[in-house]
Structures are given as structure tokens and as C-alpha cells.
Design a protein around this motif. Structure first.
Motif, PDB file in Angstrom:
ATOM      1  N   GLY A   1      41.149  46.530  43.661  1.00 32.08           N
ATOM      2  CA  GLY A   1      40.716  47.485  44.674  1.00 32.08           C
ATOM      3  C   GLY A   1      40.742  46.933  46.080  1.00 32.08           C
ATOM      4  N   LYS A   2      41.604  45.942  46.334  1.00 29.86           N
ATOM      5  CA  LYS A   2      41.628  45.272  47.643  1.00 29.86           C
ATOM      6  C   LYS A   2      41.982  46.246  48.761  1.00 29.86           C
ATOM      7  CE  LYS A   2      41.625  41.227  48.312  1.00 29.86           C
ATOM      8  NZ  LYS A   2      40.563  40.252  48.680  1.00 29.86           N
ATOM      9  N   THR A   3      42.943  47.129  48.547  1.00 26.51           N
ATOM     10  CA  THR A   3      43.340  48.073  49.596  1.00 26.51           C
ATOM     11  C   THR A   3      42.210  49.045  49.909  1.00 26.51           C
ATOM     12  OG1 THR A   3      45.661  47.941  48.892  1.00 26.51           O
ATOM     13  CG2 THR A   3      45.026  49.822  50.251  1.00 26.51           C
ATOM     14  N   GLU A   4      41.605  49.618  48.880  1.00 21.85           N
ATOM     15  CA  GLU A   4      40.559  50.623  49.092  1.00 21.85           C
ATOM     16  C   GLU A   4      39.324  50.013  49.750  1.00 21.85           C
ATOM     17  OE1 GLU A   4      43.351  51.975  46.000  1.00 21.85           O
ATOM     18  OE2 GLU A   4      42.245  50.102  46.340  1.00 21.85           O
ATOM     19  N   LEU A   5      38.882  48.869  49.256  1.00 18.92           N
ATOM     20  CA  LEU A   5      37.692  48.236  49.825  1.00 18.92           C
ATOM     21  C   LEU A   5      37.957  47.727  51.237  1.00 18.92           C
ATOM     22  CD1 LEU A   5      36.462  46.344  46.642  1.00 18.92           C
ATOM     23  CD2 LEU A   5      35.230  48.154  47.838  1.00 18.92           C
ATOM     24  N   SER A   6      39.154  47.216  51.478  1.00 16.14           N
ATOM     25  CA  SER A   6      39.493  46.748  52.825  1.00 16.14           C
ATOM     26  C   SER A   6      39.520  47.906  53.818  1.00 16.14           C
ATOM     27  CB  SER A   6      40.856  46.041  52.819  1.00 16.14           C
ATOM     28  OG  SER A   6      40.825  44.878  52.022  1.00 16.14           O
ATOM     29  N   LEU A   7      40.044  49.046  53.373  1.00 14.22           N
ATOM     30  CA  LEU A   7      40.082  50.226  54.240  1.00 14.22           C
ATOM     31  C   LEU A   7      38.672  50.665  54.610  1.00 14.22           C
ATOM     32  CD1 LEU A   7      41.537  52.579  55.627  1.00 14.22           C
ATOM     33  CD2 LEU A   7      41.544  53.760  53.407  1.00 14.22           C
ATOM     34  N   MET A   8      37.775  50.730  53.636  1.00 15.43           N
ATOM     35  CA  MET A   8      36.400  51.131  53.921  1.00 15.43           C
ATOM     36  C   MET A   8      35.716  50.132  54.841  1.00 15.43           C
ATOM     37  SD  MET A   8      36.052  54.016  52.648  1.00 15.43           S
ATOM     38  CE  MET A   8      34.376  54.083  53.273  1.00 15.43           C
ATOM     39  N   HIS A   9      35.949  48.845  54.597  1.00 15.37           N
ATOM     40  CA  HIS A   9      35.320  47.820  55.434  1.00 15.37           C
ATOM     41  C   HIS A   9      35.793  47.914  56.872  1.00 15.37           C
ATOM     42  CE1 HIS A   9      35.057  43.709  57.188  1.00 15.37           C
ATOM     43  NE2 HIS A   9      33.876  43.720  56.612  1.00 15.37           N
ATOM     44  N   PHE A  10      37.098  48.084  57.074  1.00 13.22           N
ATOM     45  CA  PHE A  10      37.623  48.155  58.435  1.00 13.22           C
ATOM     46  C   PHE A  10      37.158  49.435  59.132  1.00 13.22           C
ATOM     47  CE2 PHE A  10      40.786  48.933  61.726  1.00 13.22           C
ATOM     48  CZ  PHE A  10      40.905  47.681  62.292  1.00 13.22           C
ATOM     49  N   THR A  11      37.081  50.531  58.393  1.00 14.78           N
ATOM     50  CA  THR A  11      36.638  51.791  58.983  1.00 14.78           C
ATOM     51  C   THR A  11      35.187  51.716  59.424  1.00 14.78           C
ATOM     52  OG1 THR A  11      38.170  52.963  57.528  1.00 14.78           O
ATOM     53  CG2 THR A  11      36.475  54.279  58.601  1.00 14.78           C
ATOM     54  N   ILE A  12      34.359  51.076  58.619  1.00 16.98           N
ATOM     55  CA  ILE A  12      32.945  50.953  58.962  1.00 16.98           C
ATOM     56  C   ILE A  12      32.752  50.006  60.143  1.00 16.98           C
ATOM     57  CG2 ILE A  12      30.746  50.017  58.111  1.00 16.98           C
ATOM     58  CD1 ILE A  12      31.441  51.168  55.384  1.00 16.98           C
ATOM     59  N   LYS A  13      33.499  48.923  60.181  1.00 15.62           N
ATOM     60  CA  LYS A  13      33.373  47.967  61.277  1.00 15.62           C
ATOM     61  C   LYS A  13      33.971  48.497  62.579  1.00 15.62           C
ATOM     62  CE  LYS A  13      31.325  44.436  59.354  1.00 15.62           C
ATOM     63  NZ  LYS A  13      30.022  43.932  59.840  1.00 15.62           N
ATOM     64  N   ASN A  14      34.919  49.420  62.483  1.00 15.92           N
ATOM     65  CA  ASN A  14      35.576  49.969  63.673  1.00 15.92           C
ATOM     66  C   ASN A  14      35.564  51.490  63.595  1.00 15.92           C
ATOM     67  OD1 ASN A  14      36.997  47.347  64.917  1.00 15.92           O
ATOM     68  ND2 ASN A  14      37.254  47.309  62.688  1.00 15.92           N
ATOM     69  N   PRO A  15      34.424  52.131  63.878  1.00 17.46           N
ATOM     70  CA  PRO A  15      34.296  53.581  63.669  1.00 17.46           C
ATOM     71  C   PRO A  15      35.167  54.428  64.583  1.00 17.46           C
ATOM     72  CG  PRO A  15      32.354  52.699  64.770  1.00 17.46           C
ATOM     73  CD  PRO A  15      33.161  51.520  64.347  1.00 17.46           C
ATOM     74  N   ARG A  16      35.684  53.891  65.675  1.00 18.08           N
ATOM     75  CA  ARG A  16      36.546  54.661  66.577  1.00 18.08           C
ATOM     76  C   ARG A  16      38.013  54.617  66.170  1.00 18.08           C
ATOM     77  NH1 ARG A  16      34.282  53.572  72.740  1.00 18.08           N
ATOM     78  NH2 ARG A  16      32.390  54.816  72.544  1.00 18.08           N
TER      79      ARG A  16
END
Length: 800
Positions: free
Chosen positions: A552-567
Motif C-alpha cells: 500500500g505504499k502508493t495509497e499511504l504515501s498519497l494520503m500522507h502527502f495530501t495531509i502534510k500539504n493541504p493546498r
């Protein structure tokens, strides 16, 4: 994967952008007039980031200067110890005739340090008469001069970056430590809009900045994720081991990215010949030759590197071991663990903070494994050693002349070390352990966990695999000492035979992005190209088994980056995945207890609020992890009513849904599941929401915390909730298994992959939620668990 036929079906992944930078000129940056017309490559974003993380020009220059001084000191001091000290005099094996200027003997007989140090002339003669010493000193001098030249070049580069901070970003060196990287990143994006620094991109996104900083690290993370690097070895007697040291990692980067004969022609472009499949066999042979030469060079330099490693380790750790013998038993995240657990597009400080939060629970989890045999042996060894040590200490207290007895001080020191080490094998008899809950606490922070760990937290196999990620400091030191010997053999006998796979990997997983250059396609976090159907992306991904990221590296990485960079505005496929995840969260939350009930009624959560060390973000995680087990048999809440049983996934979904619905209605990005991290959008509404009520017990503490730090903690907590939720849903999609003589409730199997390796990792899908389906017969037999607080329950604190 090394067969040509196997690779024929894999085509190079198409570019994310149709227009790609033709060359170096596309990466030039126009610097504002305050920099007097100088030109910078925007590739210096990596140095801009390091400049911020290392606290500015003065700190970086002092670090460079003391590295030079430290190297000079080690070489000089070691040469002095080997050639300029007469050890027979120092150890009193040789008598020294002390006389006065008149020739009469002195009354004193004690040997001084000056008596053991040879005159400078004799010392020089010894050095000149030893050819090996001369050769090593010449080699050390050449390396030191090289480092000196590099330091001077770095000074010019750092000074230019300093000017960039002051004149372009309007951040002085005195104020630099007061700015977070997110604030510096915001100024960079604003500067791009005003000055058009990157001439081929009008808007500079957060992802562009991350790609430039983490270009090579994303490749390394992807290669570890796809098990391409030969760091997992099967050795006779030792079994399966993971070996990745600083030296081996340095050689990987040298061969792949920036060394002579590397695959990249500069710091941002893969050489064009590696993008064509027609000459892949020829390029594999060429790469094999480069790896062989690198291995032979390491083998040739092995004696010198080994001597340096031993000397550096001796000077670095001897004093620490004498002062704190137990420090060798402390644990640290291994280099392999940092790559395995790292998200795509995760900066160093983000990774360090995340793993730092997980340090305490994972330490407690590892300490929960004790050997009864070692415990018995350790108790007796500690008793005998402690008895002798007590007698020696008592004798020295009675008469200090005992210390003059030969080797008595050495015996006291060694016995102290033995007692300290053996006591580390004796567990605390008052400690209450719960391995499954501890492992859930660990997952909340590290975000990645093999499928077969679930339900097997008490197994030694799980502990051994965790030890590969979280190793003893003594093991780390030993591996670094062995690295000069082992590294050449790994390069020659293991990495060299993966040349064809490496060539195909870089061709298939490299894309060109305007204004950025060549990057690893996994770093784009594109669900359609690299998603895994077992991780909430079924029907949204077109990736084959070869193209999808594991665990699940792609899915978890996407969520992590989205949360860290909300804009950040994700691509369409990624936005669809986030929206789909949000809908599933709300769907699961509809059948779960209200978030208010989870946060305020759980007895463990109430006890956490009374703990002064707890903060609101920690309370969110504690409540989610605690609630399912407490409600498994209908334990009563504070209102004496039996609560609705729930799973970890439903509890996490309920809290995540409350976070989403408690945001301002004006929030336009509906697919984001995190609270706003910007001042104009408060994190929670002004009325009493669920989370505000849960935070009421620690308001005074929260007000004293810096706002940006608190928002960062809430973002980390939300990502932890997503990690727990996504892992639980992933586990529920696995086929039913029979574990420990108990049948788990049937769940509908999802779309299974044809990858046998993946299926073997999913052998134990039992989760904590399965406890809600078992008849526990009333209260827990082991302990009245609902009267313990969360840290005591998980083994993080001894019961009173």
C-alpha cells in the motif's frame, strides 16, 4: 524478472507531462535583482532545504570545519599513540632513573606522563622508519586536502543560498530557526508566482519542490519496496538477515546516481540511452562492469576503511560505553527500516518526527519479548558479579590504596558492565504486556506492517522481523565495522547479477516532468499507474503486479502527502481515490458509535486526559485503539449502559468522519479529510464540536503550545488514523484464516492478485476487530483491563 521474455510486456510508463525539458538550460532560475544578476539552478532546492534543516550558514560552516579538525585529530592522535609513547614505562615494566641536574637521584619514584612520551626527535625517527605509516599518512593527507577544497566550494555555495534566503525569501539568519519548512516552502511558491524563477512552469507546486529535493531518495525507496536491492540475505547458521550500512548505501548511490559511470548524466536527467529498450542487454553488461569495478575498488580500500572505522568507533563510543554500558542495548531505526518505512515524497524531518513518535511503543513492544532461560542465567550472573563488585567497592571505601593494586580498577569497571548488561535481560515483574495493542500503537506511527504480523504479535518471528527495522545500537556498530569487508562481496556477487533488472527498473519507472527533470514514477503517487487493488483502489488502478507498489505504499504515501500539504491539488485519479476513501470512511462511520462517545466515554481515554504528558492528538489515537477491545464484551461506560461493540476500523472511521464534518463550511476542497492548517480556516468550528469537547480537559496545556506545532501534531495524528483504518480495511479484504484454533468470521474476499509473494504475506489476516466476535465470558480473566489507563495497558507504564 531477469528474463528478456518477462520484460517484453513491460512498456516504459508514459510521461506525466507531454512537454519535457530538453536540457540543462530549462532548469535555470531567474534570481531577483537583489542577487546582482546571479543565476541559480533550481536544483539547489536540496541545498536550500538542508540549509534550513541545519540552522543556517554559521552552523553549517562550523560543522564542516570541525569535521576537518576531527579527521586531523584522529589521524594525528593515532599516529602519536603508535609511535611516540613508550608503553613499558607507562605500565611500569621498565624502571625510570629520575635524577636532578647535579646528578643525585630524586627521592620520588612515581612515573609521570612526560616520562612515557618519547622525545620529538626519536618519535620522528620511528615514523620515518615505518613505510606503512608514511603511506597511510600520505593517503590521509590527500583525502584531507580533497575535503578542504570541497569545504571551500561549499562555503561559496552556502553563502549564495544565504543571500537567497535574505534577499529573495526575506528571511534573516537570526529568524531562520523560527520558520518551519512549510513556511519557507510557501515563500518559494509565492516567489515563483512573482518572479517566474522556473521559466518552464508558471506555478511551482509543493510536489515539484519535493521531487527536486527527494529525486534520488524516491528511487531508493522504490527499489527497497520492490525488493530490487540485495540487502536481504540468507546466510548459513544466521538465516535471513538484512544488511544495509552507510558504506553500502553510499556505494548504491555512487553507482546509480552521481558516480563515474552512473545512470544519471547530471543531477536531474537519466542518460537517454537508458530510456531505450533496444540496447538493454548491452547496458546491463556495462552496468555489471561498473559494479564489478566498484566492488574491486572497495576490496582494495578495505584495509584502510576498516582501520578508519575501528578508530572512529573507538574514539566515538568508548567513553559512552564506560559511562553508560546499557547504551549498547538501546535501539535505533536501521537504515533499511528508514527506507522500508519511508513514504514517497517524505522529507527527512517528516520521517524523523514520525519515527520518533513511534520510538517508545516499538521499544516497549520489543522489550515485551523475554527469554525465561536468559532471565534465569542473567539473574545468577548479576548476583555473582554484583557480589564481587560490592566487596571490591567496600574495600576501596575502607582503604583507597586498594586502587593501586594491579588491574583492580579494570575489574571494577568490567564487573559494572556485566551487571548492567545482565540486568537488561531481567524483565520488570510488575509490567503488564499486551503485544497486539502495542503493535497497533506501533502501526499508528510507522504506517507500514506486513500482513502476517496481524494476529501474530506474540510470535518470535514477528519480533525478529521488527528487529530488522529497529536494531540494537550494538548491532549497528558491529555492522558498520564489518561493512568494509562485506560491502565488496555484496556488490560483486549479488548486486552485479541484478544489472538487467536495475536497467529495466530505471527505464520503466522514470518519467520526465516539466521544470523538474527525470523522477521516479512511483513518486507521482499515481493510483492508476501504481495503485494496489487490495488497498482501496480496486477498479481505480490499471497497474500490473510489476507496476504496483507493495504494502500500500502508493495509497499511504498519497494520503500522507495530501495531509502534510493541504493546498496541493492532486491529479484526477488521485482525487478520485481520496474522494472514494472519504465516502467509505463516512459509510463505515454510520454504523459505528459516535465519535463523541468514543472520545469521551472510553475509560482509557478519560484516564489519558488526566495524564499531564498527554496531548489532544495523542488522545485521538489512544481512544481509537482502546475502544474496540473495551467494547468487545459490552463493557459498561460511565453512564452504566452497555456500549455498542465496534472494530478498530469503525472507530477510526467515526473519528475521521468527525474531523471532516467539523471543518468550516467554506472549505472548498471537499476531498480533504484533515483539519485546515491555515489561520484563515480554523481547525474546528467555534461551537462545541466533538473534538473540542474531547480537548476540554487539556485546554491549558494546548494553549501553551505553538499553533503551527499543534497543527502539525493533529495532521500526524490524522495520518495515523488513516494508516490504522486502511490497514484494517485491507485486512478485512483478505481470505479467512484459522488462527490459534479459532475460526475468524468470514469476510468476502476482495480481488486477489496473482502474485504468490503477495499472497504469502497475507497469511495471517486476523485483526483486533475479531475480538468483538468472540464470547469472552464477561470480564477479562487476566486483569480488570477497563480500570487501567492506556499506557499501563499497553505496557508503556508499570501499574501503581
Amino acid at each position: 524478472m531477469a528474463d528478456f521474455e518477462t520484460y517484453q510486456e513491460y512498456q516504459r510508463i508514459e510521461d506525466f507531462e507531454e512537454d519535457s525539458p530538453p536540457g540543462e538550460e530549462d532548469l535555470l532560475v531567474h534570481v531577483p535583482e537583489g542577487l546582482k544578476g546571479k543565476l541559480l539552478f533550481f536544483n539547489l532546492l536540496l541545498h536550500i532545504y538542508h540549509f534550513h534543516q541545519k540552522n543556517g550558514f554559521a552552523c553549517m560552516m562550523l560543522s564542516e570545519f570541525f569535521e576537518l579538525v576531527q579527521f586531523l585529530f584522529v589521524v594525528t592522535f593515532t599516529t602519536f599513540l603508535f609511535n611516540c609513547v613508550e608503553y613499558d614505562v607507562l605500565f611500569a615494566n621498565k624502571a625510570v632513573n629520575h635524577t636532578t641536574h647535579s646528578g643525585s637521584p630524586l627521592e620520588r619514584t612515581k612515573v609521570t606522563l612526560t616520562d612515557a612520551i618519547l622525545p620529538s626527535q626519536k618519535c620522528t625517527e620511528r615514523i620515518q622508519g615505518n613505510g606503512w605509516i608514511i603511506f597511510l599518512l600520505i593517503m590521509a593527507a590527500i583525502f584531507w586536502v580533497y575535503r578542504l577544497v570541497k569545504v571551500f566550494c561549499n562555503i561559496l555555495s552556502y553563502w549564495e543560498i544565504r543571500q537567497f534566503y535574505i534577499k529573495a525569501l526575506k528571511i534573516t539568519m537570526d529568524e531562520l530557526c523560527n520558520y518551519t519548512w512549510q513556511e519557507v516552502q510557501g515563500r518559494l511558491t509565492n516567489l515563483q508566482r512573482e518572479q517566474q524563477m522556473c521559466i518552464h512552469k508558471k506555478e511551482l507546486t509543493e510536489l515539484d519542490i519535493y521531487h527536486r529535493i527527494l529525486r534520488f531518495k524516491n528511487y531508493m525507496v522504490a527499489m527497497v519496496n520492490k525488493s530490487l536491492l540485495p540487502v536481504q540475505l540468507h546466510l548459513p547458521l544466521l538465516g535471513d538477515v538484512v544488511f544495509l550500512t552507510q558504506g553500502l548505501k553510499y556505494n548504491f548511490e555512487l553507482i546509480f546516481f552521481w558516480g563515474p559511470g552512473s545512470l544519471f548524466q547530471n543531477k536531474w536527467n537519466l542518460h537517454p540511452k537508458y530510456k531505450r529498450a533496444s540496447n538493454r542487454l548491452e547496458l546491463a553488461t556495462q552496468l555489471s562492469r561498473v559494479i564489478l569495478l566498484a566492488g574491486l575498488a572497495n576490496l582494495l580500500l578495505c584495509p584502510f576503511i576498516l582501520v578508519w572505522q575501528v578508530l572512529y568507533a573507538f574514539f566515538s563510543y568508548t567513553e559512552t560505553i564506560k559511562r553508560e554500558p546499557g547504551s549498547l542495548g538501546a535501539r535505533r531505526w536501521s537504515l533499511y527500516g528508514r527506507l522500508y518505512l519511508r513514504h514517497f515524497n517524505e522529507l527527512d524531518h517528516e520521517l524523523h518526527g514520525r519515527l520518533g513518535r513511534g520510538y517508545k511503543p516499538v521499544s516497549k513492544y520489543m522489550n515485551s519479548f523475554t527469554s525465561p532461560l536468559f532471565t534465569v542465567i542473567a539473574k545468577n550472573v548479576a548476583f555473582f558479579s554484583g557480589s564481587i563488585l560490592a566487596v571490591l567497592i567496600a574495600l576501596t571505601v575502607y582503604d583507597e590504596d586498594v586502587l593501586t593494586v594491579q588491574h583492580i580498577l579494570t575489574a571494577i569497571t568490567m564487573l559494572g558492565v556485566v551487571v548492567t548488561v545482565t540486568r537488561s535481560f531481567i524483565p520488570d515483574e510488575h509490567m503488564v504486556w499486551c503485544p497486539e495493542q502495542l503493535l497497533q500503537c506501533v502501526l499508528a506511527h510507522i504506517h507500514y506492517m506486513p500482513d502476517h504480523w496481524k494476529g501474530n504479535a506474540n510470535k518470535s518471528e514477528t519480533r525478529d522481523e521488527m528487529a530488522q527495522l529497529f536494531q540494537y545500537k550494538a548491532v549497528f556498530i558491529l555492522e558498520e565495522l564489518l561493512s568494509p569487508i562485506v560491502t565488496p562481496f555484496i556488490l560483486i556477487f549479488f548486486l552485479r547479477h541484478k544489472s538487467l533488472e536495475i536497467i529495466d527498473f530505471f527505464r520503466n519507472f522514470t518519467v520526465e516532468v516539466v521544470g523538474v527533470g527525470d523522477i521516479c514514477s512511483f513518486a507521482q503517487m499515481d493510483i492508476r499507474k501504481h495503485g494496489n487493488p487490495q488497498w482501496l483502489s480496486e477498479g481505480q488502478t490499471e497497474a500490473s503486479v510489476y507496476q504496483q507498489a507493495e504494502n500500500g505504499k502508493t495509497e499511504l504515501s498519497l494520503m500522507h502527502f495530501t495531509i502534510k500539504n493541504p493546498r496541493w491539488q492532486p491529479p484526477q485519479e488521485s482525487s478520485f481515490f481520496i474522494s472514494h476513501l472519504k465516502e467509505k470512511v463516512h459509510h463505515d462511520a454510520a454504523g459505528a458509535p459516535p465519535a463523541q462517545h468514543i472520545l469521551s466515554e472510553a475509560p482509557l481515554f478519560s484516564s489519558l486526559l488526566s495524564n499531564e504528558s498527554g496531548t489532544a492528538p495523542d488522545n485521538l489515537l489512544a481512544s481509537v485503539i482502546a475502544h474496540p477491545l473495551l467494547t468487545a464484551s459490552g463493557l459498561p461506560g460511565r453512564d452504566r449502559r452497555f456500549v455498542q461493540p465496534s472494530t478498530t476500523a469503525s472507530a477510526a472511521a467515526s473519528v475521521l468522519a468527525s474531523l471532516s464534518t467539523s471543518q468550516q463550511p467554506s472549505r472548498t476542497r471537499s476531498h480533504i479529510l484533515l483539519p485546515s492548517t491555515y489561520p484563515e480556516n480554523p481547525m474546528y468550528r467555534s461551537d462545541r464540536t466533538v473534538i473540542e469537547e474531547s480537548m476540554s480537559g487539556s485546554d491549558s496545556r494546548i494553549r501553551s503550545i505553538n499553533r503551527s506545532a499543534l497543527l502539525s501534531e493533529f495532521a500526524s495524528a490524522e495520518m495515523s488514523l488513516h494508516a490504522i483504518y486502511m490497514h484494517e480495511v485491507h485486512q478485512q479484504s483478505s481470505p479467512p484464516q484459522r488462527v490459534s484454533g479459532q475460526w475468524q468470521a468470514s469476510v468476502p474476499p476482495g480481488h486477489l492478485q496473482s502474485n504468490p509473494g503477495f499472497l504469502s504475506q497475507s497469511s495471517q489476516p486476523e485483526s483486533l476487530s475479531g475480538l468483538s466476535q468472540l464470547r469472552l465470558g464477561g470480564a477479562f480473566k487476566h486483569k480488570r483491563l477497563y480500570h487501567l489507563d492506556f499506557e499501563e495497558w499497553c505496557g508503556l507504564r508499570s501499574p501503581v
